[in-house]
Design a protein around this motif. Structure first.
Motif, mmCIF file in Angstrom:
data_model
loop_
_atom_site.group_PDB
_atom_site.id
_atom_site.type_symbol
_atom_site.label_atom_id
_atom_site.label_comp_id
_atom_site.label_asym_id
_atom_site.label_seq_id
_atom_site.Cartn_x
_atom_site.Cartn_y
_atom_site.Cartn_z
ATOM 1 N N LYS A 85 37.531 39.148 43.235
ATOM 2 C CA LYS A 85 37.090 40.359 42.613
ATOM 3 C C LYS A 85 38.481 41.420 42.549
ATOM 4 C CE LYS A 85 32.289 40.254 43.916
ATOM 5 N NZ LYS A 85 31.239 40.779 44.729
ATOM 6 N N ASN A 86 39.183 41.261 43.748
ATOM 7 C CA ASN A 86 40.310 42.157 43.745
ATOM 8 C C ASN A 86 41.511 41.651 42.640
ATOM 9 O OD1 ASN A 86 39.548 44.131 45.645
ATOM 10 N ND2 ASN A 86 40.316 42.911 47.344
ATOM 11 N N TYR A 87 41.406 40.385 42.104
ATOM 12 C CA TYR A 87 42.403 39.888 41.145
ATOM 13 C C TYR A 87 41.935 40.580 39.960
ATOM 14 C CZ TYR A 87 44.901 36.670 38.071
ATOM 15 O OH TYR A 87 45.583 36.176 37.202
ATOM 16 N N GLN A 88 40.608 40.684 39.670
ATOM 17 C CA GLN A 88 40.286 41.460 38.384
ATOM 18 C C GLN A 88 40.608 42.927 38.519
ATOM 19 O OE1 GLN A 88 36.410 39.738 37.003
ATOM 20 N NE2 GLN A 88 36.386 39.254 39.225
ATOM 21 N N LYS A 89 40.591 43.453 39.461
ATOM 22 C CA LYS A 89 40.843 44.811 39.852
ATOM 23 C C LYS A 89 42.316 45.086 39.675
ATOM 24 C CE LYS A 89 36.793 46.015 42.417
ATOM 25 N NZ LYS A 89 36.216 46.442 43.819
ATOM 26 N N ALA A 90 43.140 44.156 40.054
ATOM 27 C CA ALA A 90 44.671 44.706 40.154
ATOM 28 C C ALA A 90 45.412 44.848 39.124
ATOM 29 C CB ALA A 90 45.054 43.206 41.047
ATOM 30 N N ASP B 116 44.587 48.713 38.762
ATOM 31 C CA ASP B 116 44.473 49.394 39.882
ATOM 32 C C ASP B 116 45.662 49.164 40.946
ATOM 33 O OD1 ASP B 116 43.886 50.678 42.642
ATOM 34 O OD2 ASP B 116 41.800 50.571 42.356
ATOM 35 N N LYS B 117 46.811 49.780 40.916
ATOM 36 C CA LYS B 117 48.095 49.689 41.519
ATOM 37 C C LYS B 117 47.597 49.519 43.118
ATOM 38 C CE LYS B 117 52.717 51.805 42.345
ATOM 39 N NZ LYS B 117 53.574 52.737 41.717
ATOM 40 N N LYS B 118 46.812 50.524 43.685
ATOM 41 C CA LYS B 118 46.456 50.382 45.014
ATOM 42 C C LYS B 118 46.040 48.951 45.760
ATOM 43 C CE LYS B 118 43.750 52.516 48.833
ATOM 44 N NZ LYS B 118 42.804 53.698 49.070
ATOM 45 N N VAL B 119 44.931 48.506 44.770
ATOM 46 C CA VAL B 119 44.224 47.095 45.001
ATOM 47 C C VAL B 119 45.508 46.080 44.873
ATOM 48 C CG1 VAL B 119 42.644 45.480 44.334
ATOM 49 C CG2 VAL B 119 41.851 47.758 44.220
ATOM 50 N N CYS B 120 46.461 45.981 44.067
ATOM 51 C CA CYS B 120 47.285 45.222 43.836
ATOM 52 C C CYS B 120 48.140 45.125 45.097
ATOM 53 C CB CYS B 120 48.213 45.211 42.661
ATOM 54 S SG CYS B 120 49.282 43.992 42.153
ATOM 55 N N ARG B 121 48.666 46.211 45.593
ATOM 56 C CA ARG B 121 49.712 46.438 46.869
ATOM 57 C C ARG B 121 48.912 45.808 47.988
ATOM 58 N NH1 ARG B 121 53.796 45.270 48.689
ATOM 59 N NH2 ARG B 121 54.946 46.159 46.787
ATOM 60 N N LEU C 126 46.153 27.290 47.209
ATOM 61 C CA LEU C 126 45.244 28.592 46.509
ATOM 62 C C LEU C 126 45.954 30.033 47.032
ATOM 63 C CD1 LEU C 126 43.427 29.119 44.519
ATOM 64 C CD2 LEU C 126 41.350 28.970 46.158
ATOM 65 N N ASP C 127 46.066 30.176 48.236
ATOM 66 C CA ASP C 127 46.591 31.196 48.720
ATOM 67 C C ASP C 127 48.005 31.688 48.125
ATOM 68 O OD1 ASP C 127 44.399 31.545 50.622
ATOM 69 O OD2 ASP C 127 45.501 30.936 52.118
ATOM 70 N N LEU C 128 49.039 30.529 48.021
ATOM 71 C CA LEU C 128 50.229 30.701 47.219
ATOM 72 C C LEU C 128 49.901 31.187 46.023
ATOM 73 C CD1 LEU C 128 53.131 30.592 47.727
ATOM 74 C CD2 LEU C 128 53.026 28.205 47.118
ATOM 75 N N ALA C 129 48.957 30.632 45.237
ATOM 76 C CA ALA C 129 48.761 30.522 43.839
ATOM 77 C C ALA C 129 48.242 32.081 43.544
ATOM 78 C CB ALA C 129 47.670 29.819 43.085
ATOM 79 N N TYR C 130 47.460 32.830 44.569
ATOM 80 C CA TYR C 130 46.989 34.037 44.393
ATOM 81 C C TYR C 130 48.224 35.000 44.559
ATOM 82 C CZ TYR C 130 42.143 33.568 43.234
ATOM 83 O OH TYR C 130 40.916 33.512 42.688
ATOM 84 N N ARG D 207 45.220 26.513 38.398
ATOM 85 C CA ARG D 207 45.621 26.564 36.920
ATOM 86 C C ARG D 207 45.178 27.674 36.141
ATOM 87 N NH1 ARG D 207 47.313 21.558 34.578
ATOM 88 N NH2 ARG D 207 47.927 20.221 36.041
ATOM 89 N N PHE D 208 43.882 28.150 36.617
ATOM 90 C CA PHE D 208 43.250 29.447 35.986
ATOM 91 C C PHE D 208 44.252 30.592 36.166
ATOM 92 C CE2 PHE D 208 41.415 33.407 37.368
ATOM 93 C CZ PHE D 208 41.269 34.146 36.483
ATOM 94 N N LEU D 209 44.907 30.623 37.408
ATOM 95 C CA LEU D 209 45.588 31.960 37.899
ATOM 96 C C LEU D 209 46.980 31.709 36.985
ATOM 97 C CD1 LEU D 209 45.081 31.880 41.479
ATOM 98 C CD2 LEU D 209 44.479 33.685 40.088
ATOM 99 N N ARG D 210 47.552 30.695 36.937
ATOM 100 C CA ARG D 210 48.724 30.326 35.958
ATOM 101 C C ARG D 210 48.600 30.769 34.767
ATOM 102 N NH1 ARG D 210 52.287 24.915 35.796
ATOM 103 N NH2 ARG D 210 50.610 24.249 34.682
#
Length: 148
Positions: free
Chosen positions: A25-30, A33-38, A52-56, A99-102
């Protein structure tokens, strides 16, 4: 190959202690939303991330380049994100979420950054295997990026 993807998704969902629903959900907001990304960058910082953690982590780093105004930081952060995404995909090439993230980062990144080499490969993999995704949030995210 289909069973391998399902197996990897099952293993990661069982073994990981993080709440990927919140991360997704935060990936979609980031993006907006600069704050969520940070906050998400801080979440993954100073950890020995893989898979998966490294990909995110890589995806949030690439997104952060959009939020910072310093041109040097933009490029440096994007390159870190790119390296982390590619490393995660190399570690687990059959894990659909990496793969989705990339794919989503490559699709949305400006052409002058030169990060477009895997778009067709990742898109085909996502299209072929979308029906095997059980997580509703992830499935919706994949469907949305494939439609846009």
């Amino acid at each position: 190959m289909k069973w391998m993807i399902s197996f990897f998704i099952f293993c990661f969902s069982m073994l990981q202690s993080q709440d990927y629903d919140i991360i997704r959900k935060n990936y979609q907001k980031a993006v907006s939303d600069k704050k969520v990304c940070r906050e998400m960058l801080n979440h993954f910082e100073n950890k020995n991330n893989d898979g998966l953690d490294l990909a995110y982590q890589g995806a949030f780093q690439a997104i952060w380049a959009k939020h910072t105004s310093n041109p040097f930081e933009k490029l440096t952060t994007f390159k870190k994100g790119k390296r982390n995404l590619d490393k995660a995909v190399k570690q687990y090439p059959d894990l659909l979420e990496t793969r989705f993230l990339r794919y989503s980062i490559q699709k949305e990144s400006p052409a002058f950054l030169g990060y477009k080499a895997n778009i067709n490969e990742d898109k085909m993999l996502l299209n072929r295997n979308l029906k095997y995704v059980d997580d509703l949030i992830l499935k919706q995210m994949i469907q949305n990026i494939l439609k846009s």
